[in-house]
Design an enzyme around this catalytic site. Structure first.
Site, PDB file in Angstrom:
ATOM      1  N   ARG A 184       0.855  -1.178   0.000  1.00 37.36           N
ATOM      2  CA  ARG A 184       0.000   0.000   0.000  1.00 37.36           C
ATOM      3  C   ARG A 184       0.901   1.242   0.000  1.00 37.36           C
ATOM      4  O   ARG A 184       2.029   1.200   0.501  1.00 37.36           O
ATOM      5  CB  ARG A 184      -0.903   0.017   1.230  1.00 37.36           C
ATOM      6  CG  ARG A 184      -1.819  -1.201   1.364  1.00 37.36           C
ATOM      7  CD  ARG A 184      -2.618  -1.123   2.652  1.00 37.36           C
ATOM      8  NE  ARG A 184      -3.546  -2.233   2.816  1.00 37.36           N
ATOM      9  CZ  ARG A 184      -3.278  -3.356   3.511  1.00 37.36           C
ATOM     10  NH1 ARG A 184      -2.086  -3.485   4.109  1.00 37.36           N
ATOM     11  NH2 ARG A 184      -4.173  -4.319   3.603  1.00 37.36           N
ATOM     12  N   LYS A 237      -2.486  -1.650   8.016  1.00 38.80           N
ATOM     13  CA  LYS A 237      -3.940  -1.733   8.113  1.00 38.80           C
ATOM     14  C   LYS A 237      -4.336  -2.928   8.968  1.00 38.80           C
ATOM     15  O   LYS A 237      -3.720  -3.991   8.867  1.00 38.80           O
ATOM     16  CB  LYS A 237      -4.532  -1.859   6.706  1.00 38.80           C
ATOM     17  CG  LYS A 237      -6.019  -1.573   6.639  1.00 38.80           C
ATOM     18  CD  LYS A 237      -6.475  -1.524   5.182  1.00 38.80           C
ATOM     19  CE  LYS A 237      -7.955  -1.195   5.087  1.00 38.80           C
ATOM     20  NZ  LYS A 237      -8.409  -1.131   3.676  1.00 38.80           N
ATOM     21  N   HIS A 258      -3.017   3.314  -6.487  1.00 38.37           N
ATOM     22  CA  HIS A 258      -3.412   2.044  -5.853  1.00 38.37           C
ATOM     23  C   HIS A 258      -3.568   0.934  -6.894  1.00 38.37           C
ATOM     24  O   HIS A 258      -3.556  -0.248  -6.543  1.00 38.37           O
ATOM     25  CB  HIS A 258      -4.718   2.237  -5.075  1.00 38.37           C
ATOM     26  CG  HIS A 258      -4.994   1.154  -4.085  1.00 38.37           C
ATOM     27  ND1 HIS A 258      -4.158   0.874  -3.015  1.00 38.37           N
ATOM     28  CD2 HIS A 258      -6.009   0.247  -3.998  1.00 38.37           C
ATOM     29  CE1 HIS A 258      -4.657  -0.138  -2.319  1.00 38.37           C
ATOM     30  NE2 HIS A 258      -5.773  -0.537  -2.898  1.00 38.37           N
ATOM     31  N   ARG A 310      -1.027  -1.844  -6.937  1.00 38.68           N
ATOM     32  CA  ARG A 310      -1.265  -2.986  -6.032  1.00 38.68           C
ATOM     33  C   ARG A 310      -2.195  -3.995  -6.710  1.00 38.68           C
ATOM     34  O   ARG A 310      -1.990  -5.206  -6.620  1.00 38.68           O
ATOM     35  CB  ARG A 310      -1.860  -2.461  -4.723  1.00 38.68           C
ATOM     36  CG  ARG A 310      -2.133  -3.524  -3.654  1.00 38.68           C
ATOM     37  CD  ARG A 310      -2.429  -2.792  -2.347  1.00 38.68           C
ATOM     38  NE  ARG A 310      -3.133  -3.587  -1.362  1.00 38.68           N
ATOM     39  CZ  ARG A 310      -2.551  -4.359  -0.457  1.00 38.68           C
ATOM     40  NH1 ARG A 310      -1.230  -4.463  -0.456  1.00 38.68           N
ATOM     41  NH2 ARG A 310      -3.257  -5.021   0.431  1.00 38.68           N
ATOM     42  N   HIS A 361      -3.818  -8.898   4.068  1.00 39.89           N
ATOM     43  CA  HIS A 361      -5.264  -8.985   4.217  1.00 39.89           C
ATOM     44  C   HIS A 361      -5.639  -9.908   5.372  1.00 39.89           C
ATOM     45  O   HIS A 361      -4.916 -10.855   5.689  1.00 39.89           O
ATOM     46  CB  HIS A 361      -5.916  -9.501   2.931  1.00 39.89           C
ATOM     47  CG  HIS A 361      -5.874  -8.517   1.808  1.00 39.89           C
ATOM     48  ND1 HIS A 361      -5.847  -8.875   0.478  1.00 39.89           N
ATOM     49  CD2 HIS A 361      -5.835  -7.157   1.822  1.00 39.89           C
ATOM     50  CE1 HIS A 361      -5.800  -7.801  -0.277  1.00 39.89           C
ATOM     51  NE2 HIS A 361      -5.794  -6.745   0.514  1.00 39.89           N
ATOM     52  N   TYR A 417      -9.028  -7.669  -5.511  1.00 43.55           N
ATOM     53  CA  TYR A 417      -7.911  -7.227  -6.339  1.00 43.55           C
ATOM     54  C   TYR A 417      -7.734  -8.066  -7.601  1.00 43.55           C
ATOM     55  O   TYR A 417      -6.967  -7.697  -8.483  1.00 43.55           O
ATOM     56  CB  TYR A 417      -6.611  -7.286  -5.523  1.00 43.55           C
ATOM     57  CG  TYR A 417      -6.496  -6.180  -4.509  1.00 43.55           C
ATOM     58  CD1 TYR A 417      -5.791  -5.018  -4.783  1.00 43.55           C
ATOM     59  CD2 TYR A 417      -7.113  -6.284  -3.264  1.00 43.55           C
ATOM     60  CE1 TYR A 417      -5.697  -3.994  -3.862  1.00 43.55           C
ATOM     61  CE2 TYR A 417      -7.026  -5.264  -2.334  1.00 43.55           C
ATOM     62  CZ  TYR A 417      -6.319  -4.133  -2.641  1.00 43.55           C
ATOM     63  OH  TYR A 417      -6.234  -3.121  -1.733  1.00 43.55           O
TER      64      TYR A 417
END
Length: 325
Positions: free
Chosen positions: A152, A177, A252, A255, A286, A295
């Site tokens: 990220r 995150k 982004h 990614r 994640h 994604y």
């Protein structure tokens, strides 16, 4: 954990409320910041009551008119939680009604970079101004790192020199995150680029291991908006960003591109793609596979490979076993 600084007449009440919420194990840091906006509003209004009235809360709601509806609703939601808490001590305290949020925004289809596009982007980054400064090398290295590791943007900005292990080679992403930390392996080529950047970066800005990896022209850590601006400049240079109304890919999307390209590699190498997903989810930081699936876009190349694998499996395991002619 640092204590929040409140300045209004309700400062002690705010502190008690935050302590109460944290006692249940909640971090509450983000909501403390939102609560501080209301505290500042009370100070600006010279409010001196013992609890918020309907008039003061209506005034606060009006003061948020310039914000997105969802942001307004979120700020009032935190204040509403505080008022509900205060109600047990101040029976006359007004608790505002919950405000409806706007409907979900239409998700934007990510741009999956081709090999030629990513090469053009990196060349453009290498020619950013000012020439012969550290800036072009910084963004060349950063954008390449985002594309080859799937980090990220905030994770790349937060990296310190101590987080880079060139011997392994790998990066340590600390409490990103969902407050998850992880090791992220790097390819030899990515490691080589990063090594050259670190040599130049530390030559110009001598640093300790706890100093930022990527720095601006003053030797300080970047803000997100500065990185976004440099990315847009690189897009314009290489023709991936058009006129007004055509913003081009988002940073982004690098990614997203990494996740899709990893599947392409898995198909080329004959790997079990379903078995790969849990590892890919861990690599991307994640919590669950469903986040990773967002994604994975059905690009033409992926569809062709999946179709070919299905066809081969049908020939080998259905036709032959069933002896269908």
């Amino acid at each position: 954990m640092s204590q929040p600084a409140f300045a209004s007449v309700l400062a002690n009440r705010f502190m008690d409320f935050v302590t109460f919420r944290r006692s249940s194990g909640a971090d509450y840091s983000g909501r403390v910041k939102v609560l501080s906006y209301f505290d500042r509003f009370l100070s600006q209004q010279s409010f001196n009551g013992s609890y918020p009235s309907r008039e003061i809360l209506d005034g606060y709601w009006i003061s948020l008119n310039h914000l997105h509806p969802n942001t307004r609703a979120n700020r009032l939601s935190v204040v509403r939680q505080f008022c509900s808490y205060l109600l047990q001590f101040e029976p006359q305290c007004y608790v505002p009604e919950a405000r409806a949020r706007a409907g979900p925004k239409r998700s934007r289809t990510p741009h999956i970079f081709t090999d030629d596009e990513i090469k053009a982007l990196l060349v453009a980054a290498h020619h950013l101004s000012p020439p012969r400064s550290l800036r072009p090398m910084t963004f060349y290295s950063m954008f390449g790192l985002l594309y080859t590791t799937g980090l990220r943007v905030g994770e790349a900005i937060s990296l310190n020199l101590a987080d880079v292990d060139l011997a392994r080679p790998r990066l340590y992403v600390y409490r990103s995150k969902f407050r998850k930390s992880r090791w992220v392996p790097m390819s030899p080529s990515t490691c080589s680029v990063l090594q050259r950047y670190i040599q130049e970066r530390t030559r110009l800005f001598p640093a300790t291991p706890q100093d930022p990896l990527f720095v601006n022209l003053q030797g300080r850590r970047f803000f997100h908006q500065i990185v976004y601006r440099a990315f847009r400049q690189a897009l314009s240079r290489c023709g991936l960003r058009g006129a007004k109304g055509d913003p081009g890919p988002r940073i982004h999307d690098l990614r997203h591109s990494y996740a899709c390209n990893r599947l392409v590699v898995a198909y080329h190498q004959g790997e079990d793609v379903n078995a790969l997903l849990p590892a890919l989810a861990t690599y991307l930081g994640h919590v669950c596979i469903t986040s990773t699936q967002i994604y994975l876009r059905a690009t033409a190349e992926l569809l062709e490979m999946a179709s070919q694998r299905f066809h081969n499996n049908f020939l080998e395991n259905v036709l032959k076993k069933g002896k269908v002619t």
